[in-house]
Scaffold this active site. Structure first.
Site, PDB file in Angstrom:
ATOM      1  N   ASP A   1       0.812  -1.270   0.120  1.00 11.66           N
ATOM      2  CA  ASP A   1      -0.044   0.114  -0.061  1.00 11.66           C
ATOM      3  C   ASP A   1       1.005   1.240  -0.013  1.00 11.66           C
ATOM      4  OD1 ASP A   1      -1.879   1.952   0.449  1.00 11.66           O
ATOM      5  OD2 ASP A   1      -2.627   1.293   2.430  1.00 11.66           O
TER       6      ASP A   1
ATOM      7  N   ARG B   1       5.704   2.999   9.366  1.00 11.23           N
ATOM      8  CA  ARG B   1       5.343   3.859   8.586  1.00 11.23           C
ATOM      9  C   ARG B   1       6.349   5.163   8.949  1.00 11.23           C
ATOM     10  NH1 ARG B   1      -1.231   4.048   8.249  1.00 11.23           N
ATOM     11  NH2 ARG B   1      -1.652   1.935   7.131  1.00 11.23           N
TER      12      ARG B   1
ATOM     13  N   GLN C   1      -2.797  -3.114  13.293  1.00 11.44           N
ATOM     14  CA  GLN C   1      -4.164  -3.011  12.857  1.00 11.44           C
ATOM     15  C   GLN C   1      -4.667  -4.548  12.676  1.00 11.44           C
ATOM     16  OE1 GLN C   1      -4.247   0.707   9.853  1.00 11.44           O
ATOM     17  NE2 GLN C   1      -4.514  -1.322   9.236  1.00 11.44           N
TER      18      GLN C   1
ATOM     19  N   ASP D   1     -14.052   6.652   6.657  1.00  8.78           N
ATOM     20  CA  ASP D   1     -13.285   6.451   7.827  1.00  8.78           C
ATOM     21  C   ASP D   1     -14.240   6.400   9.112  1.00  8.78           C
ATOM     22  OD1 ASP D   1     -11.021   6.602   6.806  1.00  8.78           O
ATOM     23  OD2 ASP D   1     -10.687   8.650   7.152  1.00  8.78           O
TER      24      ASP D   1
ATOM     25  N   GLU E   1      -9.550   8.792  14.479  1.00  5.07           N
ATOM     26  CA  GLU E   1     -10.028   7.712  13.538  1.00  5.07           C
ATOM     27  C   GLU E   1      -9.623   6.226  13.793  1.00  5.07           C
ATOM     28  OE1 GLU E   1      -8.056   5.910   9.698  1.00  5.07           O
ATOM     29  OE2 GLU E   1      -8.011   8.308   9.678  1.00  5.07           O
TER      30      GLU E   1
ATOM     31  N   SER F   1     -10.182   3.235   8.661  1.00  8.34           N
ATOM     32  CA  SER F   1     -10.231   3.444   7.405  1.00  8.34           C
ATOM     33  C   SER F   1     -10.796   1.965   6.562  1.00  8.34           C
ATOM     34  CB  SER F   1      -8.985   3.720   6.696  1.00  8.34           C
ATOM     35  OG  SER F   1      -9.133   4.140   5.526  1.00  8.34           O
TER      36      SER F   1
END
Length: 335
Positions: A57, A110, A125, A236, A249, A252
């Site tokens: 991604d 990230r 996640q 979201d 959030e 997503s």
């Protein structure tokens, strides 16, 4: 304090020992509820992928993947940013059928994320993906799925509160569905993040729909890669965070692109070079199943349900010196 938000009078409601125990309990409870409500089976997933497959991604297209070379093959691989594309390929490979899906623990790095109360360079996640058919590619089915996830989260909050009575349930089960354009029309003079905060404070629980395409202002609400979510059928899940007094959030997600949508969004995003990647070729040739899917932040959900002020209270990562010093001064215990 710099980027750190320290709520006035904040003190963790759970000790460090209780926090560690509660994180484990919360994850087990929610994982079971999510799997049951969406008909998902747990699978194993990769930590890294080969760049030439097109499976990583690329988020907003500017983030740098962490890469390393493999001694035995001489090839370079990348730590995943998420498993948005891999999951769809896995559903096909593992022969999942309409109405069933998979979930997995996704761990990513990230490196370019800006660290603050809600952001770490370490991302964990529950990534999930479910096979659908053409009749399910609509907003009603998307809304039903969102409501099921929110119910699983609120049920988990209620069970955790029974175990730890000091944690009073705060989340709202009723979901306000609103598009990014409607939100811009409501708050034309606010930034995208300010709009989210205002909506979450007003409604409690929000599903913000249609993220990726340009709004009337000429700018998208937020960036979305063109090759997994259908920008007209995604969004979201936002909750109002009563500790930080802002939106958070948690997920997503969205109905994924079909061949026609992928073709259109690659053109809009000027990403036509991806058409030659193996994953994209399969999608454009309609060789992969239609799906819906998303990611649900494990540490973010822990922070929300355990009513913490900083994500470093529920996950182990690395932090800049200002964050470390600021949290120490505020008596916020980073793991």
């Amino acid at each position: 304090m710099g980027k750190i938000i320290v709520p006035e009078g904040y003190k963790s409601l759970l000790s460090l020992y209780e926090t560690q125990t509660a994180i484990g309990k919360m994850k087990r409870i929610f994982e079971d509820k999510l799997a049951q409500s969406l008909s998902l089976k747990r699978v194993s997933a990769p930590l890294f992928v080969e760049p030439h497959t097109g499976l990583n991604d690329d988020l907003n297209g500017i983030e740098r993947a962490v890469a390393f070379d493999v001694k035995e093959t001489g090839q370079s691989v990348e730590i995943v940013h998420s498993l948005a594309k891999w999951k769809r390929l896995a559903l096909s490979k593992y022969d999942f059928h309409v109405g069933n899906g998979l979930y997995t623990d996704m761990n990513a790095i990230r490196r370019d994320d800006e660290m603050d109360n809600l952001h770490s360079i370490y991302v964990d996640q529950w990534d999930w993906e479910k096979v659908i058919d053409t009749s399910m590619r609509n907003e009603n089915f998307l809304r039903e799925t969102v409501s099921a996830i929110v119910a699983a989260i609120c049920d988990t909050e209620a069970e955790i509160a029974k175990i730890y009575p000091v944690l009073t349930p705060q989340l709202k089960r009723e979901v306000k569905f609103i598009t990014t354009q409607e939100l811009e029309d409501m708050y034309p003079n606010k930034t995208a993040k300010e709009r989210e905060n205002a909506a979450a404070e007003k409604y409690g629980t929000v599903f913000l729909m249609q993220i990726g395409g340009a709004l009337k202002s000429g700018k998208p609400h937020d960036g979305r890669a063109p090759d997994y979510d259908d920008w007209s059928l995604n969004g979201d899940i936002l909750f109002y965070n009563h500790v930080l007094k802002s939106a958070i959030e948690i997920s997503s997600m969205g109905i994924r692109v079909d061949a026609a949508t992928l073709d259109r969004q690659l053109n809009l995003a000027n990403c036509n070079e991806r058409r030659n990647l193996p994953f994209h070729k399969q999608l454009l040739n309609s060789e992969l199943p239609l799906t819906i899917g998303g990611g649900i932040g494990q540490s973010r959900l822990s922070l929300l349900l355990l009513q913490k002020a900083h994500i470093g209270e529920v996950q182990v990562s690395v932090w800049d010196t200002d964050t470390t010093a600021g949290c120490k001064q505020a008596d916020i215990s980073l793991l």
